[in-house]
Write a protein that holds these residues in place. Structure first.
Motif, short mmCIF file in Angstrom:
data_model
loop_
_atom_site.label_atom_id
_atom_site.label_comp_id
_atom_site.label_asym_id
_atom_site.label_seq_id
_atom_site.Cartn_x
_atom_site.Cartn_y
_atom_site.Cartn_z
N PRO A 3 5.32 -4.37 8.08
CA PRO A 3 4.63 -3.08 7.95
C PRO A 3 4.18 -2.82 6.51
CG PRO A 3 6.68 -2.84 9.17
CD PRO A 3 6.68 -4.22 8.60
N SER A 4 3.09 -2.07 6.39
CA SER A 4 2.60 -1.69 5.06
C SER A 4 3.32 -0.42 4.60
CB SER A 4 1.10 -1.47 5.09
OG SER A 4 0.75 -0.43 5.98
N VAL A 5 3.59 -0.36 3.29
CA VAL A 5 4.44 0.71 2.74
C VAL A 5 3.79 1.32 1.50
CG1 VAL A 5 6.72 1.26 1.78
CG2 VAL A 5 6.50 -0.51 3.51
N ALA A 43 -1.51 8.32 0.42
CA ALA A 43 -1.30 8.08 1.86
C ALA A 43 -2.61 8.22 2.63
CB ALA A 43 -0.25 9.04 2.40
N GLU A 47 -3.63 4.60 3.91
CA GLU A 47 -3.21 4.59 5.31
C GLU A 47 -2.09 3.60 5.60
OE1 GLU A 47 -6.80 4.15 7.66
OE2 GLU A 47 -7.37 6.23 7.26
N PRO A 48 -0.95 3.74 4.91
CA PRO A 48 0.17 2.83 5.15
C PRO A 48 0.83 3.11 6.51
CG PRO A 48 0.89 4.64 3.78
CD PRO A 48 -0.61 4.79 3.95
N ASP A 49 1.57 2.12 6.99
CA ASP A 49 2.36 2.33 8.21
C ASP A 49 3.55 3.23 7.90
OD1 ASP A 49 0.79 0.46 9.71
OD2 ASP A 49 1.93 -1.18 8.78
N VAL A 50 4.10 3.08 6.68
CA VAL A 50 5.33 3.78 6.28
C VAL A 50 5.16 4.37 4.89
CG1 VAL A 50 7.81 3.52 5.88
CG2 VAL A 50 6.66 2.02 7.51
N VAL A 51 5.69 5.58 4.70
CA VAL A 51 5.80 6.16 3.36
C VAL A 51 7.29 6.29 3.06
CG1 VAL A 51 5.31 8.14 1.88
CG2 VAL A 51 3.61 7.41 3.56
N LEU A 69 2.12 15.20 5.92
CA LEU A 69 1.70 13.91 6.46
C LEU A 69 1.82 13.87 7.99
CD1 LEU A 69 3.14 11.39 3.86
CD2 LEU A 69 0.74 12.05 4.19
N PRO A 76 1.59 8.40 9.07
CA PRO A 76 2.51 7.29 8.85
C PRO A 76 3.94 7.70 9.21
CG PRO A 76 2.07 8.39 6.78
CD PRO A 76 1.21 9.06 7.81
N VAL A 78 7.50 8.39 8.04
CA VAL A 78 8.04 8.79 6.74
C VAL A 78 9.54 8.55 6.75
CG1 VAL A 78 8.45 10.72 5.17
CG2 VAL A 78 6.24 10.48 6.30
#
Length: 117
Positions: A3-5, A43, A47-51, A69, A76, A78
């Protein structure tokens, strides 16, 4: 790649350490932010999958950022983080749209992945 963070913390040294740890464990770190306002901007742009979001930030705190968010069209996941333990935030966490909480000392790719599963 996992996942993108987006990593949000007001301490650059923590952001650098978290980036190294998460990238080594297969996450794609898209960016970093040091304030709540910068987190919202990043964010929306990245557009990350996770913050991965520190609770105590200058300006807007992590709980307020998480609420904002959650209202985004492509919200995303969080995950809140803090040097304090979960007990310190139990009441606020119960009403938060955050996926979960990780104490900074316990941060790992496996711990983050378990909250996302």
């Amino acid at each position: 790649m996992g996942p993108s963070v987006l990593i949000v913390d007001d301490h650059a040294a923590f952001r650098a350490g978290a980036r190294a740890l998460l990238e080594a464990e297969g996450f794609e770190v898209l960016g970093e932010a040091g304030t709540g306002e910068a987190a919202l901007e990043a964010a929306r742009r990245l557009e990350p999958d996770v913050v991965l979001l520190d609770v105590q930030l200058p300006g807007i705190d992590g709980f307020a950022v998480a609420r904002e968010l959650a209202g985004e069209p492509a919200a995303p996941a969080v995950v809140l983080i803090s040097t304090r333990g979960e007990q310190a935030y139990r009441r606020r966490l119960a009403g938060s749209p955050a996926r979960g909480f990780i104490a900074k000392a316990d941060l790992s790719g496996a711990c983050l992945a378990s909250l996302l599963a």
